[in-house]
Design a protein around this motif. Structure first.
Motif, short mmCIF file in Angstrom:
data_model
loop_
_atom_site.label_atom_id
_atom_site.label_comp_id
_atom_site.label_asym_id
_atom_site.label_seq_id
_atom_site.Cartn_x
_atom_site.Cartn_y
_atom_site.Cartn_z
N UNK A 2 0.83 -1.20 0.00
CA UNK A 2 0.00 0.00 0.00
C UNK A 2 0.87 1.25 0.00
N UNK A 3 0.30 2.33 -0.50
CA UNK A 3 1.00 3.61 -0.47
C UNK A 3 0.78 4.26 0.88
N UNK A 4 1.85 4.54 1.63
CA UNK A 4 1.74 5.17 2.93
C UNK A 4 1.73 6.70 2.78
N UNK A 5 1.79 7.41 3.91
CA UNK A 5 1.72 8.87 3.89
C UNK A 5 2.88 9.46 3.11
N UNK A 6 4.08 8.89 3.28
CA UNK A 6 5.25 9.39 2.56
C UNK A 6 5.06 9.22 1.06
N UNK A 7 4.50 8.09 0.65
CA UNK A 7 4.26 7.86 -0.76
C UNK A 7 3.24 8.85 -1.32
N UNK A 8 2.27 9.23 -0.50
CA UNK A 8 1.29 10.23 -0.92
C UNK A 8 1.97 11.55 -1.25
N UNK A 9 2.97 11.91 -0.46
CA UNK A 9 3.72 13.14 -0.72
C UNK A 9 4.46 13.02 -2.04
N UNK A 10 5.05 11.85 -2.29
CA UNK A 10 5.76 11.63 -3.56
C UNK A 10 4.81 11.79 -4.73
N UNK A 57 -4.52 2.54 -5.59
CA UNK A 57 -5.26 3.26 -6.63
C UNK A 57 -5.89 4.53 -6.06
N UNK A 58 -6.54 4.38 -4.93
CA UNK A 58 -7.25 5.51 -4.33
C UNK A 58 -6.29 6.63 -3.95
N UNK A 59 -5.16 6.27 -3.36
CA UNK A 59 -4.18 7.28 -2.94
C UNK A 59 -3.64 8.03 -4.16
N UNK A 60 -3.32 7.29 -5.23
CA UNK A 60 -2.79 7.92 -6.43
C UNK A 60 -3.79 8.89 -7.03
N UNK A 61 -5.03 8.45 -7.21
CA UNK A 61 -6.02 9.29 -7.88
C UNK A 61 -6.47 10.46 -7.01
N UNK A 62 -6.40 10.30 -5.69
CA UNK A 62 -6.77 11.39 -4.79
C UNK A 62 -5.69 12.47 -4.74
N UNK A 64 -3.22 12.93 -7.24
CA UNK A 64 -2.76 13.35 -8.56
C UNK A 64 -3.90 13.12 -9.55
N UNK A 65 -4.71 14.13 -9.77
CA UNK A 65 -5.91 13.96 -10.58
C UNK A 65 -5.61 13.69 -12.04
N UNK A 66 -4.39 13.94 -12.49
CA UNK A 66 -4.03 13.69 -13.88
C UNK A 66 -3.34 12.35 -14.08
N UNK A 67 -3.23 11.55 -13.04
CA UNK A 67 -2.54 10.27 -13.13
C UNK A 67 -3.42 9.21 -13.79
N UNK A 68 -2.81 8.09 -14.11
CA UNK A 68 -3.53 6.95 -14.67
C UNK A 68 -3.27 5.72 -13.80
N UNK A 69 -4.28 4.88 -13.71
CA UNK A 69 -4.16 3.57 -13.08
C UNK A 69 -4.30 2.52 -14.17
N UNK A 132 -3.99 15.99 -23.09
CA UNK A 132 -3.70 16.13 -21.66
C UNK A 132 -4.87 15.74 -20.76
N UNK A 133 -6.07 15.66 -21.29
CA UNK A 133 -7.23 15.30 -20.47
C UNK A 133 -7.31 13.79 -20.21
N UNK A 134 -6.45 13.02 -20.85
CA UNK A 134 -6.46 11.57 -20.68
C UNK A 134 -5.98 11.21 -19.28
N UNK A 135 -6.78 10.50 -18.53
CA UNK A 135 -6.44 10.15 -17.15
C UNK A 135 -7.43 9.10 -16.64
N UNK A 136 -7.22 8.64 -15.42
CA UNK A 136 -8.17 7.71 -14.81
C UNK A 136 -7.72 6.26 -14.88
N UNK A 137 -8.69 5.36 -14.87
CA UNK A 137 -8.42 3.93 -14.77
C UNK A 137 -8.51 3.28 -16.15
#
Length: 224
Positions: A2-10, A57-62, A64-69, A132-137
């Motif tokens: 899982x992504x921890x708090x430090x990973x969320x910062x990254x 997944x949840x941590x990444x998308x919360x 970084x709204x432009x990220x992809x899963x 650039x609008x491409x994102x999500x799962x």
């Protein structure tokens, strides 16, 4: 993991510098009871691995709204040791035909070549530069449905090895970590974008496993 708090910062820092983040997730976020699964299907992981991938997944998308899963199923490819992949680890049982081997013939899997996943990540990144609008799962998967028994038989076929010692077992596993029966992913979202590459399993597995072929005579038979 899982992504921890430090990973969320990254993750947030990646967003700040404008880099495109692709988080690799798993088909194990689904319970395997109602395949094939689209990206908007409700996850229901059965085990700890699936739960931590979903949390990631949840941590990444919360953050970084432009990220992809990118969800993918069981992977195989070049390895230093056979046990690095749930697919390649079966090769020892395939090669040593002097001993019968019980192989699960119930749970459905879609083995996917890591080189194909790498190509999909590159293509997705190129599309992101254009749009650039491409994102999500997103989902990507090999399209050959096989049980572990069928995977092992395909390995034997790829290397002209016997498979009569492999025994298909269709009983429900007892006392093992729960796994989805059939977590097939619907990949049409990427396909409609013109993204995708699928290497036939017998081709990919030969490329991956030939260094581990024990019998030199078989090696000469297969490759010469």
């Amino acid at each position: 993991m899982a992504l921890d708090r430090r990973s969320s910062v990254v993750v947030r820092n990646v967003a700040k510098v404008g880099a495109f983040l692709i988080y690799i997730s798993s088909d194990y976020v689904f319970d395997g009871r109602n395949p094939p699964y689209r990206e908007d299907a409700v996850p229901n992981p059965l085990n700890h691995y699936g739960k931590t991938k979903l949390e990631g997944e949840k941590v990444v998308l919360q953050n970084n709204e432009d990220a992809a899963v990118l969800r993918v199923p069981v992977l195989y490819g070049d390895v230093e040791k056979l046990e690095e992949s749930a697919v390649t680890i079966l090769f020892d049982k395939v090669q040593f035909s002097n001993k019968s081997a019980n192989m699960d013939h119930l749970q459905q899997r879609f083995p996917t070549y890591v080189k194909d996943v790498a190509t999909v990540c590159l293509q997705l990144t190129e599309k992101k530069l254009q749009n650039p609008s491409l994102k999500g799962i997103f989902h990507w998967s090999g399209n050959e449905q096989m049980t572990k028994y069928e995977i092992a038989c395909a390995m034997a076929d790829a290397f002209n090895l016997p498979s009569s010692h492999l025994r298909p077992i269709t009983d429900e596993p007892v006392g093992e970590t729960p796994r989805p029966r059939n977590p097939q992913l619907n990949c049409s979202k990427l396909e409609q974008l013109g993204i995708g590459q699928r290497t036939p399993f017998r081709v990919g597995i030969r490329e991956s496993l030939w260094p581990f072929l024990v019998d030199k005579q078989w090696r000469q038979t297969v490759f010469h």
